[in-house]
Scaffold this motif. Structure first.
Motif, PDB file in Angstrom:
ATOM      1  N   ARG B 114      22.374  34.508 -10.718  1.00 35.88           N
ATOM      2  CA  ARG B 114      22.541  35.847  -9.994  1.00 35.88           C
ATOM      3  C   ARG B 114      23.126  36.742 -10.840  1.00 35.88           C
ATOM      4  NH1 ARG B 114      27.197  35.473  -5.227  1.00 35.88           N
ATOM      5  NH2 ARG B 114      28.972  35.809  -6.658  1.00 35.88           N
ATOM      6  N   ASN B 115      23.982  36.486 -11.337  1.00 37.80           N
ATOM      7  CA  ASN B 115      24.704  37.184 -12.645  1.00 37.80           C
ATOM      8  C   ASN B 115      23.596  37.842 -13.766  1.00 37.80           C
ATOM      9  OD1 ASN B 115      27.358  37.109 -11.559  1.00 37.80           O
ATOM     10  ND2 ASN B 115      27.570  35.356 -12.463  1.00 37.80           N
ATOM     11  N   MET B 116      22.819  37.083 -13.774  1.00 40.59           N
ATOM     12  CA  MET B 116      21.643  37.465 -15.018  1.00 40.59           C
ATOM     13  C   MET B 116      20.813  38.564 -14.377  1.00 40.59           C
ATOM     14  SD  MET B 116      19.707  36.391 -17.866  1.00 40.59           S
ATOM     15  CE  MET B 116      18.467  37.249 -18.202  1.00 40.59           C
ATOM     16  N   VAL B 117      20.596  38.358 -13.005  1.00 38.53           N
ATOM     17  CA  VAL B 117      19.721  39.180 -12.306  1.00 38.53           C
ATOM     18  C   VAL B 117      20.477  40.507 -12.133  1.00 38.53           C
ATOM     19  CG1 VAL B 117      18.470  39.859 -10.108  1.00 38.53           C
ATOM     20  CG2 VAL B 117      18.381  37.593 -11.061  1.00 38.53           C
ATOM     21  N   THR B 118      21.897  40.581 -12.053  1.00 35.49           N
ATOM     22  CA  THR B 118      22.710  41.765 -11.721  1.00 35.49           C
ATOM     23  C   THR B 118      22.742  42.337 -13.054  1.00 35.49           C
ATOM     24  OG1 THR B 118      24.018  40.407 -10.378  1.00 35.49           O
ATOM     25  CG2 THR B 118      24.939  42.469 -11.170  1.00 35.49           C
ATOM     26  N   GLY B 119      22.746  41.782 -14.130  1.00 34.07           N
ATOM     27  CA  GLY B 119      23.128  42.476 -15.500  1.00 34.07           C
ATOM     28  C   GLY B 119      21.602  43.101 -15.781  1.00 34.07           C
ATOM     29  N   ALA B 120      20.518  42.299 -15.495  1.00 34.25           N
ATOM     30  CA  ALA B 120      19.142  42.785 -16.094  1.00 34.25           C
ATOM     31  C   ALA B 120      18.775  44.111 -15.224  1.00 34.25           C
ATOM     32  CB  ALA B 120      18.354  41.586 -15.809  1.00 34.25           C
ATOM     33  N   ARG B 142      13.893  30.659 -18.224  1.00 34.38           N
ATOM     34  CA  ARG B 142      14.359  31.106 -17.231  1.00 34.38           C
ATOM     35  C   ARG B 142      14.930  32.553 -17.306  1.00 34.38           C
ATOM     36  NH1 ARG B 142      17.115  26.901 -14.692  1.00 34.38           N
ATOM     37  NH2 ARG B 142      18.818  27.069 -16.312  1.00 34.38           N
ATOM     38  N   HIS B 143      15.625  32.796 -18.400  1.00 32.54           N
ATOM     39  CA  HIS B 143      16.199  33.850 -18.695  1.00 32.54           C
ATOM     40  C   HIS B 143      14.858  34.906 -19.080  1.00 32.54           C
ATOM     41  CE1 HIS B 143      19.949  32.427 -18.263  1.00 32.54           C
ATOM     42  NE2 HIS B 143      20.090  31.715 -19.350  1.00 32.54           N
ATOM     43  N   SER B 144      13.967  34.568 -19.934  1.00 33.36           N
ATOM     44  CA  SER B 144      12.941  35.718 -20.362  1.00 33.36           C
ATOM     45  C   SER B 144      12.014  35.757 -19.064  1.00 33.36           C
ATOM     46  CB  SER B 144      11.961  34.981 -21.259  1.00 33.36           C
ATOM     47  OG  SER B 144      12.730  34.281 -22.388  1.00 33.36           O
ATOM     48  N   PHE B 145      11.964  34.788 -17.966  1.00 35.64           N
ATOM     49  CA  PHE B 145      11.287  35.342 -17.000  1.00 35.64           C
ATOM     50  C   PHE B 145      12.137  36.193 -16.270  1.00 35.64           C
ATOM     51  CE2 PHE B 145      10.765  33.881 -12.443  1.00 35.64           C
ATOM     52  CZ  PHE B 145       9.543  34.614 -12.154  1.00 35.64           C
ATOM     53  N   ILE B 146      13.280  35.953 -15.875  1.00 35.81           N
ATOM     54  CA  ILE B 146      14.089  36.963 -15.062  1.00 35.81           C
ATOM     55  C   ILE B 146      13.731  38.374 -15.628  1.00 35.81           C
ATOM     56  CG2 ILE B 146      16.413  37.669 -14.509  1.00 35.81           C
ATOM     57  CD1 ILE B 146      16.818  34.621 -14.029  1.00 35.81           C
ATOM     58  N   ALA B 147      14.051  38.379 -16.948  1.00 36.89           N
ATOM     59  CA  ALA B 147      14.170  39.546 -17.725  1.00 36.89           C
ATOM     60  C   ALA B 147      12.661  40.421 -17.329  1.00 36.89           C
ATOM     61  CB  ALA B 147      14.172  39.537 -19.242  1.00 36.89           C
ATOM     62  N   SER B 148      11.611  39.585 -17.517  1.00 42.05           N
ATOM     63  CA  SER B 148      10.253  40.037 -17.352  1.00 42.05           C
ATOM     64  C   SER B 148      10.171  40.527 -15.690  1.00 42.05           C
ATOM     65  CB  SER B 148       9.201  38.808 -17.509  1.00 42.05           C
ATOM     66  OG  SER B 148       8.104  39.162 -16.992  1.00 42.05           O
ATOM     67  N   LEU B 149      10.687  39.619 -14.950  1.00 42.27           N
ATOM     68  CA  LEU B 149      10.429  39.926 -13.438  1.00 42.27           C
ATOM     69  C   LEU B 149      11.437  41.191 -13.047  1.00 42.27           C
ATOM     70  CD1 LEU B 149       9.861  38.693 -10.484  1.00 42.27           C
ATOM     71  CD2 LEU B 149      12.317  38.067 -10.485  1.00 42.27           C
ATOM     72  N   LEU B 150      12.522  41.448 -13.658  1.00 40.19           N
ATOM     73  CA  LEU B 150      13.384  42.601 -13.640  1.00 40.19           C
ATOM     74  C   LEU B 150      12.644  43.764 -14.431  1.00 40.19           C
ATOM     75  CD1 LEU B 150      16.243  42.743 -11.993  1.00 40.19           C
ATOM     76  CD2 LEU B 150      15.005  40.719 -12.320  1.00 40.19           C
ATOM     77  N   GLN B 151      11.489  43.588 -15.102  1.00 38.84           N
ATOM     78  CA  GLN B 151      10.725  44.720 -15.616  1.00 38.84           C
ATOM     79  C   GLN B 151      11.781  45.564 -16.754  1.00 38.84           C
ATOM     80  OE1 GLN B 151       7.529  46.093 -15.264  1.00 38.84           O
ATOM     81  NE2 GLN B 151       7.166  44.163 -14.059  1.00 38.84           N
TER      82      GLN B 151
END
Lengths: 301, 431
Positions: B114-120, B142-151
């Motif tokens: 959740r922190n990664m999503v917040t930062g991203a 996982r991290h790359s996917f979150i970065a991608s999801l968060l555009q």
């Protein structure tokens, strides 16, 4: 597309204005914590911009340790008059007189910690639900973990391990009765940004930020202003030096630096060349590695 | 030039005022050396002060480290130092003459996604760290996917600890090929690869002499030069009203202005605009700031807009243009990242926040969950718990004016709030 580009200072200004407007929209009784220091002065300017052409729609709150630089008080009173906003003073001396706070003893006695008691009392008395603070994440490692909207429980405590995630610019200011928020619009500013902004906006600042001659003495490697609130130790002696202050706080623990900076451009150069953080000259932060975190958990600024 | 002259050039000239801003996140597994990398960037760009360094040296000694543990610069909380891990997003700042940087340093632990999503959520660029000895692992994906999801538009893959694999080009090439394989599933156009050693400083700020086979730029050069000015949407005009400004003073007796942030497109005085939800049209009279009126306003400016006609507009409404309107509706599909220990409740009711609008919503359907390690859809287990991501359908109590998150981060994102605890429990990206 370069026409549609904001400089980093403009981006920081816009971010802070957004946060301030959001607070006034989401909360019933906000107030701005004003110390007379450069950060709170910048906050006042941002508040003017956020609500212009209306007046700033909240009072300024000064938590007064009683150990003030006179220049700060003069500046404060003039500013309040110009803005036409209310000033509320929370007095540490009053908290001591009422027996709510107990004065520290010894030569290192400081009212810094006592401010928390007065601050929380003032919040309760006026039923403030959101307090703007000038804290910046670059100042200190515990502050680096702060949110823009920072939740405080009914005891005024901060729980750093259990903070609300803050995403995009969707700020969640919902709270239960008795809780409040601390708001940090300058979260992403650095000391250099603050000075550059003061220079760009031509904002007047208290004279003690500029070089002046003053009676000082050396304690733990830091020059402190000599004042009636100080008890000198045996080996300490008063000297006259040309100094200025990098931060403005309680007189008893705010260190002076030797400096000839007489205009804002000089200060900027000094900040650029500095090899110590501004809080390096704050005795209150030197108490332990986690001094700031501990104080913040209890409700400090 | 002596030091003072260099500083005068850097800080006193127009250059400092014209500097732009890059926000980036750093992500990696627990021991990928993320905090060391940040410490290195701060150290080598001279953004660490002597008293900070002293404090870190002190703390390192106390913890029994033989070298200065730069991770302690960012791990600020007592519990983080004690456990030697990063718990919360930490923000760090540094500047070069070209740019100012804001780092959102996010923990790599699985339980802290959740922190990664917040930062991203506010980043222009993401750095993902890979330990050269381990190669592409689950967390990398996982991290790359979150970065991608968060555009996030730019991804920099740092293959770290090259010093521990003898600066071997083969290792670098294999990891790069592995990641290229995976990244075809991502939506990120701009992916770069840099072999580094954060501990030794190779290719972070200075070009490495240990890897003559690598001809690309260093990490800092990349951060300074990546093109970010087109990251905002300048095409679709969106102005969510944040607050109505009514001075009620003698001087501004009849002033009625709408304060807010331009979330998309460009507004100029004279433009025909449409107010939602009322549907009334009028024209922009002026765009005001304390420093004087503007000829035009663009994202992410925060301004006050006045209109030619007095129409009913309040916080949560949106000013757009008649020929370019957002979606309007109460049934919305989105990707949700769950941020709370208490799982998402199908049929549950939550408070929802979108731009400046507050409403309530009900969770109507969970369509699928995403396995964030390989991006496969999971359709036989639809429970969405902490740190899980899924596609859901909600119905809101009032119509929302929204765009897809891909089109506009500002008008395409929402948060869900638990009405009992007031915690932010979900982060949503509208499809």
């Amino acid at each position: 597309m370069s026409k549609y580009k904001l400089s980093h200072l403009d981006q920081l200004e816009n971010e802070a204005i957004f946060v301030m407007r959001e607070v006034v929209a989401q909360f019933e009784r906000p107030a701005l914590l004003f110390s007379g220091g450069k950060d709170s002065i910048v906050m006042v300017r941002l508040a003017q911009k956020a609500f212009w052409p209306a007046k700033i729609p909240f009072p300024l709150v000064h938590i007064d340790t009683g150990h003030n630089f006179e220049e700060t008080l003069e500046y404060r009173d003039k500013l309040v008059q110009e803005l036409g906003v209310d000033l509320i003073v929370g007095s540490v001396q009053e908290s001591i007189d009422q027996g709510k706070a107990v004065e520290e003893k010894g030569p290192n006695a400081s009212r810094n910690v006592l401010q928390t008691i007065t601050l929380l009392d003032t919040i309760e008395k006026y039923k403030f639900d959101a307090l703007f603070g000038g804290g910046r994440r670059d100042e200190e490692k515990a502050r680096a973990k702060e949110r823009f909207f920072s939740h405080r429980d009914e005891f005024g405590q901060w729980d750093p391990k259990n903070q609300r995630p803050e995403l995009w610019n969707l700020f969640n200011g919902r709270k239960h009765i008795g809780e409040h928020f601390r708001i940090f619009p300058l979260s992403n500013w650095t000391e250099m940004d603050v000075w550059q902004y003061i220079a760009r906006e031509k904002i007047p600042i208290p004279s003690i930020y500029y070089a002046h001659e003053r009676e000082v003495f050396m304690r733990d490697g830091v020059y402190l202003a000599y004042s009636p609130y100080i008890t000198l130790r045996d080996n300490e002696k008063i000297e006259r030096k040309v100094v200025r202050f990098r931060t403005i706080g309680d007189m008893t623990c705010t260190g002076a630096v030797l400096s000839n900076a007489s205009k804002i451009e000089d200060i900027i150069l000094e900040v650029a060349a500095a090899r110590e953080t501004e809080r390096g000259s704050r005795a209150d932060d030197k108490r332990s590695d986690a001094a700031m975190e501990d104080r913040k958990k209890e409700g400090y600024f | 030039m002596d030091n003072i002259e260099i500083m005068e050039k850097e800080f006193s000239s127009q250059e400092y005022l014209d500097m732009d801003l890059l926000r980036f996140t750093t992500a990696g597994s627990v021991d990928d050396g993320k905090s060391t990398l940040i410490g290195r960037l701060l150290h080598d760009t001279k953004s660490i002060f002597e008293d900070q360094l002293e404090a870190v040296e002190d703390a390192s000694r106390k913890m029994g480290d033989h070298h200065v543990n730069l991770a302690l610069l960012t791990d600020g909380l007592r519990a983080e130092r004690e456990q030697g891990i990063t718990i919360d997003v930490a923000y760090r700042y540094f500047a070069t003459p070209k740019r100012k940087f804001i780092i959102a340093d996010t923990p790599g632990h699985i339980q802290y996604t959740r922190n990664m999503v917040t930062g991203a959520s506010t980043a222009n660029l993401a750095i993902v760290l890979i330990d050269a000895r381990n190669g592409v692992v689950e967390q990398t994906c996982r991290h790359s996917f979150i970065a991608s999801l968060l555009q996030i538009k730019h991804l920099v893959l740092c293959i770290n600890k090259m010093d521990l694999v003898d600066y071997d080009e083969e290792v670098y090439n294999r990891i790069k090929a592995d990641f290229e394989d995976f990244s075809s599933k991502l939506e990120i156009q701009d992916i770069r690869y840099i072999p580094i050693s954060a501990l030794k400083g190779d290719n972070v700020v200075d070009k490495s002499e240990n890897m003559p086979w690598y001809n690309g730029p260093t990490l800092l050069f990349t951060l300074e030069n990546v093109h970010i000015s087109s990251d905002y949407n300048f095409v679709d005009p969106r102005f969510p009203v944040q607050k109505v400004i009514r001075p009620q003073s003698d001087e501004y007796h009849d002033f009625r202005g709408y304060a807010g942030k331009i979330e998309g497109g460009i507004f100029k005085p004279g433009d025909e605009v449409l107010a939602l939800p009322s549907g009334f049209t009028t024209r922009v009279r002026s765009i005001e700031t304390m420093n004087g009126p503007l000829d035009e306003a663009f994202p992410p400016q925060n301004i006050v807009m006045t209109l030619e006609d007095e129409i009913d507009i309040s916080r949560g409404d949106m000013i757009v243009k008649p020929n370019n309107q957002p979606n309007i509706g109460q049934d919305i599909e989105l990707m949700i990242c769950w941020l709370n220990e208490k799982p998402l409740l199908l049929g549950g009711k939550y408070a929802i926040r979108h731009t400046t609008k507050d409403a309530r919503c009900i969770i109507k359907e969970v369509l699928y969950k995403v396995n964030i390690n390989n991006l496969h859809k999971i359709e036989d287990d639809l429970s969405i718990g902490l740190n899980e991501i899924g596609r859901i359908r909600i119905r809101t109590t009032q119509p929302f004016f929204y765009d897809s998150y891909k089109k506009n981060r500002g008008t395409g994102s929402i948060i869900l709030i638990d009405e009992a605890t007031n915690e932010t429990v979900g982060a949503g990206m509208i499809i």
